[in-house]
Write an enzyme that holds these catalytic residues in place. Structure first.
Site, PDB file in Angstrom:
ATOM      1  CG  ASP A 125      64.528  12.268   7.230  1.00 28.42           C
ATOM      2  OD1 ASP A 125      64.511  11.082   6.890  1.00 28.42           O
ATOM      3  OD2 ASP A 125      65.376  12.738   8.011  1.00 28.42           O
TER       4      ASP A 125
ATOM      5  CG  ASP B 248      70.222   7.777   8.725  1.00 27.49           C
ATOM      6  OD1 ASP B 248      70.074   8.621   7.827  1.00 27.49           O
ATOM      7  OD2 ASP B 248      69.638   7.839   9.814  1.00 27.49           O
TER       8      ASP B 248
ATOM      9  CD  GLU C 224      61.404   6.123   8.592  1.00 27.57           C
ATOM     10  OE1 GLU C 224      61.984   6.403   7.531  1.00 27.57           O
ATOM     11  OE2 GLU C 224      61.365   6.895   9.558  1.00 27.57           O
TER      12      GLU C 224
END
Length: 864
Positions: free
Chosen positions: A429, A552, A432
């Site tokens: 996670d 999310d 990015e």
């Protein structure tokens, strides 16, 4: 997940518009243009044939345009017919100075090369007196990409390629951003710049995928731009326009003509979806905010008490010691108790998955950092110091996947971790990569200077002074990134990688490269055992490495609806194992919303409930109606596991998505071009969920043909119109498509136990009394395994079972047939001999039980 500061999340949920989301307007001067740009374009010369294409030189046709930078005067055009249905058109700078994605980062299939005359596609280059060089890609006589009349702009930090589109074009794909299925052809900007922010409607989020498909005259074609730079893809004024912050114009075109053909051709290029372990198709539970391993134990037990299947127990960053990777909270999640939990789960046929983030605590006493620092594996500032961001543990550094030692260091840390707790899969996670400040916010601070835990950015540090003259920080063209600048909430674009490349060029590759390093570790650590990796950030080709959840989202009815189109998008992107956080991540869900969401989420390829810190728990056993809705919907999913797995194997072999819009199967029906309110699982199962608060019925579209209700076998004769279906709160409508044969097994509480049950076949007759289907079976775990494809064909009350390929021994017999639309059967003859069976009439259909048919051999079953 959690990706932003808690205060920012709460403000966002409350409807406040944080300043950080609006300040982009200050820097952006770019909107869809209504007038053509006056640029000279290029002139083609020295065209020469190659064995499978041709090359040419392109020379700037006049004074430099200097629209957003320095025009590159000399270009090279390279055209290659890779396969019959794939055309490669690459326009690059003649000197080779522009950044291109390295082959070892994203490995593309080169095809086998075909002669121009052997291709289903054609390439024409033309010269326009006003715009210079342009090209067209044709399929037969149909032009599917046409830049003629639009000048090619090729500058050091800006490339623009524009193609004409027909009026009201049907365009699909391009992202990642939450959106409806069909892109608005008159007003769409898809920005490709990975950012770790909540799933805000039509804004760029975690991944970058430039592939798009167009439906034209009932046929599909596609195009993919292979470029890792930030970009806008703009649909407006009857065109599709690429505005790219650097690199080259490296295009691939796909001839289709079906949607599945385009996806097949695209995934052949970038990589077929990875093989998943069978257990990944089960139901998963997670929450950010579990206080202890003992609370997770209670959750596991409560699912069992509620008779709701639970395949995998996930734990978010809560289990870590002060949110540091590869650690365990010694008080609330001690390693010994985690080991006991894992053993308990494995003893019941269940699994465990834990989260890992790429950001590493910047502290010399933290051994993970110390080893990485010694091996020189972290991203640097331009001055050679380590780039320091700030994530959950405090000040952090970031692995540089281009550095020589990073893969071995990462594998070493993972090995230490797995040797302690051999979890079943990995959740990567924040990749990015996400950071909570802008710039190298820890520069000058000694290693060990860590903010108090938990670090909440309250108050937030002031935005660092921006050097507007640095075009890597502020490019001349400002893409529509939904932050103040490109570097906000991520690694600074001026940061340097070990190969000398700036983050500016490779930002969108970060999560993909972490996925590759993690995948490589798992296949080496557990040879011949399929890894399961869930990644938030993805790029072209990531489907060959990881699965994905859509990040999310929020507990709203709109997010419930949009989740369907998001799953469809990732089917186009070549990542079929995808799903949204069931019941929503941010916000307090309601009982009704959660019930409706599990009814849909039970049919996502990846089915997981997940919620955020500071909101009410939402495990689906917590409400009576939600628990019942979950039991019913998940019983259908678990019965369909053989069908899900067979459909997924089609993904592995052909790239075909598991979750599909009706459009992919019924492209000649105009009414389905924007239908993102229903979901096809494979080509045979239609799910029509309730997506509106308070509704107890659903208006569902049924294409022409027969559609059978999953539960009572009643039939709907589809006429390409909507039908109103009753949908009480605990019920989701599921229909089987006429003409299809669907393999099932009796559902159990785990995939392991479900696989032990006998096989059933649902035979859904079409208007002519015929149906076809298939079953794929292997051990569900290894790579180098035997497998078996079984084919089923039904006509005139005769079922043929054929063996397409494979040597895998199917242990369970076929014991039940459900003949939808066939009544009056009272005798079964298998290979010429009558066999004992039980018969039950049901709503114009027949259920036959008590059979014992070997699926490993060819058989003919005659029904009388």
């Amino acid at each position: 997940m959690r990706k932003l500061l808690c205060l920012y999340i709460i403000a966002l949920w409350a409807g406040a518009q944080p300043a950080i989301a609006t300040r982009q307007v200050v820097l952006s001067t770019t909107v869809p243009r209504t007038q053509p740009v006056t640029c000279p374009g290029y002139i083609a010369s020295n065209v020469s044939q190659t064995g499978d294409g041709f090359v040419a030189e392109l020379t700037l046709a006049g004074p430099p345009c200097a629209l957003y930078g320095m025009d590159i005067k000399r270009l090279k055009l390279d055209v290659r017919f890779d396969t019959k249905d794939r055309l490669h058109v690459h326009i690059k700078d003649a000197d080779g100075q522009q950044f291109q994605i390295p082959d070892n980062v994203v490995s593309l299939d080169s095809g086998h090369g075909v002669r121009n005359a052997s291709s289903n596609l054609r390439f024409d280059h033309l010269h326009d007196d006003l715009s210079g060089f342009g090209f067209r890609v044709l399929r037969g006589d149909q032009v599917i990409f046409d830049t003629v009349g639009h000048p090619l702009i090729f500058e050091d930090q800006y490339i623009e390629v524009t193609s004409n589109l027909p009026a009201d074009a049907n365009i699909y794909g391009m992202g990642e951003s939450p959106d409806f299925l069909r892109r608005n052809p008159a007003n769409t900007i898809k920005t490709l710049w990975n950012r770790g922010s909540p799933d805000l409607f039509q804004q760029n989020v975690y991944g970058s995928h430039s592939i798009y498909m167009e439906l034209r005259d009932s046929q599909f074609h596609g195009a993919y731009l292979h470029n890792s730079h930030g970009m806008d893809i703009v649909l407006a004024n009857g065109t599709i326009q690429y505005r790219v912050l650097g690199g080259t114009a490296d295009f691939y075109f796909f001839g289709g003509p079906s949607a599945l053909d385009v996806i097949d051709q695209y995934t052949e290029l970038v990589g077929r979806p990875s093989r998943i372990p069978y257990w990944a198709l089960g139901f998963h539970n997670c929450r950010y905010g579990y206080k202890s391993v003992y609370e997770v134990n209670d959750v596991i037990a409560n699912y069992s008490k509620a008779n709701i299947p639970l395949e995998v127990a996930w734990t978010d960053i809560d289990y870590m010691d002060r949110t540091r990777d590869f650690t365990f909270d010694p008080v609330n999640f001690p390693l010994a108790e985690m080991q006991k939990q894992l053993a308990y789960l494995h003893g019941r046929g269940q699994k465990m998955v834990l989260i890992t983030d790429p950001a590493i605590l910047y502290n010399s006493s933290y051994e993970v950092y110390a080893r990485g620092h010694e091996q020189d594996v972290f991203i640097k500032n331009p001055d050679g110091s380590e780039f320091i961001g700030q994530v959950w543990p405090g000040y952090t550094v970031f692995p540089d996947w281009f550095a020589l030692n990073t893969s071995s260091w990462w594998s070493g840390e993972l090995k230490r971790y797995f040797d302690q707790l051999p979890i079943d899969g990995m959740w990567i996670d924040m990749n990015e990569a996400a950071s909570f400040c802008t710039g190298s916010c820890g520069t000058g601070k000694p290693a060990g200077s860590t903010p108090p835990y938990p670090w909440t950015l309250d108050p937030q540090p002031p935005h660092r002074i921006l050097d507007v003259n640095n075009t890597f920080l502020v490019p001349p063209y400002a893409i529509h990134n939904q932050e103040v600048e490109l570097s906000d909430l991520t690694i600074e674009t001026t940061a340097k990688h070990a190969n000398g490349v700036s983050e500016y060029h490779v930002h969108n590759l970060y999560g993909h490269m972490e996925s590759k390093a993690t995948h490589d570790f798992l296949v080496n650590y557990r040879p011949n055992k399929r890894p399961f990796i869930l990644s938030r950030s993805t790029f072209a080709g990531s489907g060959a490495l990881v699965s994905h959840w859509t990040g999310d989202n929020s507990a709203t009815w709109k997010d419930l609806h949009i989740s369907i189109a998001s799953a469809f998008d990732f089917g186009i992107f070549g990542i079929p194992m995808v799903g949204a956080d069931i019941c929503g991540f941010f916000g307090n869900t309601t009982e009704e919303l959660c019930a409706r969401w599990i009814e849909l989420g039970a049919f996502y390829p990846f089915s997981r409930v997940h919620s955020a810190l500071a909101y009410a728990p939402q495990e689906i056993y917590r409400w009576k109606t939600v628990a019942e809705a979950g039991r019913r919907a998940l019983s259908v999913r678990y019965a369909l596991l053989p069908y899900f797995y067979t459909s997924y194997q089609r993904s592995v072999e052909n790239g075909w998505p598991v979750a599909r819009p009706l459009l992919f199967e019924f492209s000649r029906v105009p009414a389905v071009v924007d239908n993102d309110r229903q979901l096809l699982v494979g080509d045979s199962i239609l799910v029509s969920p309730v997506l509106v608060e308070g509704a107890t019925s659903v208006s569902a579209f049924f294409p022409a043909g027969l559609w059978y209700d999953w539960y009572d076998y009643s039939v709907i004769k589809g006429t390409n119109n909507n039908v109103s279906l009753s949908a009480p709160l605990e019920h989701v409508n599921v229909h089987v498509r006429g003409g299809k044969i669907v393999p099932t097994q009796e559902p159990a509480m785990t995939t392991t136990d479900s696989r032990k049950n006998d096989f059933n076949l649902i035979i859904a007759s079409d208007e002519h009394g015929a149906a076809m289907g298939e079953l794929y079976v292997d051990d569900g775990e290894t790579f180098d395994t035997a497998a078996r494809w079984v084919q089923f064909s039904y006509a005139d009350k005769s079922l043929s079972i054929g063996q397409r390929s494979g040597q895998f021994k199917i242990s369970q017999p076929l014991s039940k047939l459900v003949l939808l639309g066939v009544a009056g059967v009272s005798n079964v003859v298998v290979n010429g001999s009558s066999v004992h069976a039980n018969f039950k009439a049901a709503n114009g259909s027949t259920v036959i039980t008590g059979l014992n048919i070997d699926l490993n051999v060819k058989s003919v079953i005659t029904l009388k």
